[in-house]
Design an enzyme around this catalytic site. Structure first.
Site, PDB file in Angstrom:
ATOM      1  CB  CYS A  70      14.223   6.875  -0.835  1.00 34.96           C
ATOM      2  SG  CYS A  70      13.056   8.647  -1.712  1.00 34.96           S
ATOM      3  NE  ARG A  79      14.049   1.314   0.773  1.00 36.72           N
ATOM      4  CZ  ARG A  79      14.602   0.747   1.498  1.00 36.72           C
ATOM      5  NH1 ARG A  79      14.475  -0.468   2.441  1.00 36.72           N
ATOM      6  NH2 ARG A  79      14.123   1.967   2.721  1.00 36.72           N
ATOM      7  CD1 TRP A 130       8.028   5.944  -6.080  1.00 41.32           C
ATOM      8  CD2 TRP A 130       7.081   6.668  -3.578  1.00 41.32           C
ATOM      9  NE1 TRP A 130       6.556   5.898  -5.106  1.00 41.32           N
ATOM     10  CE2 TRP A 130       5.836   6.397  -4.175  1.00 41.32           C
ATOM     11  CE3 TRP A 130       7.642   7.305  -2.214  1.00 41.32           C
ATOM     12  CZ2 TRP A 130       4.736   6.298  -3.075  1.00 41.32           C
ATOM     13  CZ3 TRP A 130       6.323   8.066  -1.678  1.00 41.32           C
ATOM     14  CH2 TRP A 130       5.251   7.096  -1.970  1.00 41.32           C
ATOM     15  CG  ASN A 134      13.974   6.852   2.851  1.00 38.63           C
ATOM     16  OD1 ASN A 134      13.458   7.096   1.974  1.00 38.63           O
ATOM     17  ND2 ASN A 134      13.871   5.333   3.937  1.00 38.63           N
ATOM     18  N   GLY A 135      13.538  10.062   3.202  1.00 36.83           N
ATOM     19  CA  GLY A 135      12.233  10.282   4.075  1.00 36.83           C
ATOM     20  C   GLY A 135      12.198  11.492   3.737  1.00 36.83           C
ATOM     21  CD  GLU A 154      -5.227  -7.484  -0.289  1.00 41.94           C
ATOM     22  OE1 GLU A 154      -5.717  -6.414  -0.142  1.00 41.94           O
ATOM     23  OE2 GLU A 154      -4.956  -8.326  -1.128  1.00 41.94           O
ATOM     24  CE  LYS A 213      -2.469  -7.599  -3.446  1.00 42.47           C
ATOM     25  NZ  LYS A 213      -2.683  -6.565  -2.549  1.00 42.47           N
ATOM     26  CD  GLU A 219      -1.650  -2.793  -4.415  1.00 46.18           C
ATOM     27  OE1 GLU A 219      -0.631  -2.130  -3.973  1.00 46.18           O
ATOM     28  OE2 GLU A 219      -1.891  -4.082  -3.941  1.00 46.18           O
ATOM     29  CG  HIS A 234     -28.152   1.428   1.694  1.00 49.24           C
ATOM     30  ND1 HIS A 234     -29.219   1.784   2.479  1.00 49.24           N
ATOM     31  CD2 HIS A 234     -28.272   0.025   2.769  1.00 49.24           C
ATOM     32  CE1 HIS A 234     -29.833   0.559   3.257  1.00 49.24           C
ATOM     33  NE2 HIS A 234     -29.256   0.233   2.708  1.00 49.24           N
ATOM     34  CE  LYS A 248       6.484  -5.449  -0.422  1.00 51.22           C
ATOM     35  NZ  LYS A 248       5.689  -6.379  -0.680  1.00 51.22           N
TER      36      LYS A 248
HETATM   37  C1  AGP Z   1      -0.166  -3.910  -0.580  1.00 55.39           C
HETATM   38  O1  AGP Z   1      -0.353  -4.709  -1.946  1.00 55.39           O
HETATM   39  C2  AGP Z   1       0.417  -2.468  -0.478  1.00 55.39           C
HETATM   40  N1  AGP Z   1       1.310  -2.686  -1.755  1.00 55.39           N
HETATM   41  C3  AGP Z   1       0.414  -1.216   0.946  1.00 55.39           C
HETATM   42  O2  AGP Z   1      -1.375  -1.660   0.186  1.00 55.39           O
HETATM   43  C4  AGP Z   1       0.644  -1.842   2.027  1.00 55.39           C
HETATM   44  O3  AGP Z   1      -0.181  -3.160   2.500  1.00 55.39           O
HETATM   45  C5  AGP Z   1       0.796  -1.161   2.765  1.00 55.39           C
HETATM   46  O4  AGP Z   1       1.351   0.363   2.228  1.00 55.39           O
HETATM   47  C6  AGP Z   1       1.635  -1.321   4.484  1.00 55.39           C
HETATM   48  O5  AGP Z   1       2.191  -1.745   3.724  1.00 55.39           O
HETATM   49  P1  AGP Z   1       3.583  -2.843   5.370  1.00 55.39           P
HETATM   50  O6  AGP Z   1       2.041  -3.888   4.884  1.00 55.39           O
HETATM   51  O7  AGP Z   1       4.254  -3.286   4.684  1.00 55.39           O
HETATM   52  O8  AGP Z   1       3.232  -1.742   6.748  1.00 55.39           O
END
Ligand code: AGP
Length: 605
Positions: free
Chosen positions: A2, A27, A74, A98-99, A478, A482, A485, A501, A600
């Protein structure tokens, strides 16, 4: 995550608050709202979905007032509905948050038993209900807010607005960042300085446990023990350019394109004047370190996974890796000669911050590799190493990832030299290889059109498998993240040698298998695994260099990368991983910069 904003202004604040919320869009959110006090009356407007919906609402149903608070939500507790959107208001008080309030159920039961009527499913509503009850008992707004804060458990950045108070906002920070902006006869607050860019660059960061009383004429800050505290006001150069896509269709596209320049800048930031050495903060010392503990989340965790190979290969330093949300619950054995490294783009990821706080009392050198130098993780480290990537707006991390790799590689090489594992000649040779990374990344970016074509068929897939060996295994992870997400296609990654395996049972003519295999010492083994896939009609896309593609022979699909030194292959192969996801998402029409359900920075555990 948030975002909260507050303004005590000289003019109508709703438009300014809306602009500030737009700066917080990166965010991730699913609803938004604003509350103001006008002629002594609290009122609010809220809307589900993107800020345009709130903006439309305000056009048809204006919200006057020169004091206000705003929020992008969020969803954590309760679906993204208008009833659950912030600001929450009960009687004479409104709050944005936020939290997570961890004891909200007990508070809700207590308040309900006293006759409180709840109108939402959120944890946040317990805050306004509690404050409203204290006001009804005759407390002043400051007394009621302070009493409320004493009852809350969990993480929060909060702002309170009160009926009849047109020159008062009370805010508090515990576990979620909050900053105060100083204007000319105006006062602002925001979850980060980016929200306040364009209004002020004079920023005060609240410390953990602080709460504050804002008026247009001044600011009073109190620490967790309610003692008056002084916190410095600094000028923060918040580039307002980050709101600009610089002509790209998405922030993610802009940020992928920025990588060569950012890698070059990171190299320069950490290189001595003659380029022969890596410059690190005074006191950061590897000589007596017996073990490295690396902790992060998501993409940052995969950067750590790559770095493990580098620290062990070039520095002979044992590395323990942990996903932050798992780390402290396994009761890790920590020693005084350990070094802990926390990698985080935002520097606010709750799990990573909690892990850092867990090790602080036990480990001498706590290093962070961060993009936001004013973040909590940076400020609570012994040594914060900025990656200088500039604000990363796209939720999917791209430029921050490759910049993290660049800084971690520098760190590993310097450790190797300091521990006598790298000769001066090898040290210099490896640094030269790192210096060549930006150019090779630029060459990889030039394959974009070819990648766009290759992803046309991929966008129809239901599942995708990524394979890699050695440092290419975390790169496969990774690539899968990507793709998941931003295109919402299920993807997973396996160490290529692990396929037989079990996962090889998945292989058939409908399953795209992306093999990341530069011509490195593990190339032959990876190609053998790839042939096992092809023997079962798996739809292979091989990503390799000219030599690798020549040796691999006929494959269904191939993408050629430049031939690069082994050390920088993960940095260069990040580009196809990013671009495959980006163009697949474009084909599928998903929201590339703000994918569904994502934030974010995840500031809740
Ligand atoms: C990465 O593409 C994602 N959005 C997510 O996994 C991100 O890397 C993760 O939340 C860690 O965020 P940070 O690097 O701000 O700690």
């Amino acid at each position: 995550m948030c975002g909260i904003v507050g303004i005590l202004g000289k003019h109508e604040v709703s438009p300014q608050i809306l602009d500030a919320l737009k700066r917080l869009e990166y965010r991730g959110y699913d609803s938004a709202g604003i509350a103001t006090v006008h002629r002594g009356q609290l009122d609010r407007r809220r809307a589900v979905g993107k800020l345009i919906n709130l903006s439309d609402r305000l056009v048809h149903d204006p919200l006057p007032g020169k004091a206000g608070i705003g929020h992008t939500r969020w969803a954590t507790h309760g679906a993204p509905t208008e009833a659950n959107a912030h600001p929450h208001q009960t009687g004479p008080v409104a709050v944005v948050h936020n939290g997570i309030i961890e004891n909200f159920r007990a508070l809700r039961d207590e308040l309900t038993a006293q006759g409180a009527q709840f109108s939402s499913e959120t944890d946040t509503e317990t805050i306004v209900q509690l404050t409203s009850r204290y006001l009804a008992q005759g407390m002043t707004p400051v007394q009621a807010a302070r009493a409320t804060l004493k009852r809350l458990e969990g993480a929060f950045a909060l702002a309170f607005l009160f009926d009849g108070e047109e020159d008062l906002i009370i805010c508090a920070r515990r576990g979620s960042p909050l900053c105060i902006g100083h204007g000319e006869g105006e006062m602002y607050l925001g979850s980060d300085a980016i929200a306040l860019a364009g209004m002020t660059d004079r920023i005060t960061y609240l410390e953990e446990g602080d709460w504050a009383i804002l008026s247009r004429g001044g600011l009073q800050i109190f620490d967790a023990e309610d003692q008056q505290a002084t916190r410095p006001a600094a000028r923060i150069a918040v580039e307002s350019v980050q709101i600009d896509k610089s002509g790209h269709k998405h922030f993610m596209a802009k940020e992928m394109a920025q990588q060569p320049a950012i890698l070059k800048a990171a190299m320069e930031q950490y290189s001595s004047a003659d380029g022969s050495d890596v410059t690190l903060p005074e006191g950061l010392d590897f000589a007596n370190v017996d073990r490295l503990i690396m902790v992060a989340c998501g993409t940052a965790y995969y950067a750590c996974q790559v770095a493990k190979y580098w620290f062990e290969r070039y520095a002979g330093l044992p590395v323990e890796l942990d996903i932050a949300s798992e780390f402290r619950y396994r009761e890790p054995v920590l020693g005084p000669r350990n070094m802990a490294v926390f990698v985080s783009q935002s520097g606010e990821t709750a799990d990573t911050l909690a892990a850092l706080r867990h090790v602080r009392p036990h480990i001498g050198q706590v290093v962070s590799v961060v993009n936001v130098v004013t973040s909590s993780i940076a400020r609570e480290s012994s040594f914060a190493l900025p990656i200088h990537a500039g604000p990363e707006i796209g939720v999917a991390s791209t430029k921050a990832f490759t910049a993290q790799l660049q800084v971690l590689a520098l760190l590993a090489l310097r450790a190797g030299r300091d521990r006598g594992r790298l000769s001066e000649a090898d040290y210099a040779a490896r640094l030269d290889e790192l210096r060549s990374a930006p150019g090779f990344v630029a060459q990889a970016l030039d394959r974009e059109e070819e990648i766009r074509r290759l992803t046309e068929s991929l966008s129809q897939a239901r599942d995708v498998l990524f394979l890699g060996r050695g440092v290419m295994f975390p790169m496969a992870l990774e690539g899968a993240l990507k793709l998941k997400e931003i295109s919402y296609i299920h993807a997973e990654a396996y160490a290529a040698g692990e396929l037989k395996h079990g996962p090889i049972a998945l292989i058939d003519q409908d399953l795209p298998v992306i093999v990341m295999a530069p011509h490195d010492p593990l190339f032959e083994k990876t190609i053998s695994n790839m042939q096992e896939v092809m023997a079962r009609q798996g739809r292979v896309l091989l990503i390799s260099d000219a030599k690798g593609l020549a040796e691999a022979g006929e494959v269904p699909q191939a993408l050629q990368m430049p031939s690069v030194p082994d050390l920088i292959a993960p940095i260069v192969y990040a580009v196809p991983a990013q671009m495959i996801a980006y163009h697949t998402a474009l084909h599928r029409g998903t929201d590339v910069d703000q994918p569904r359900n994502l934030a974010k920075s995840v500031t809740v555990e």
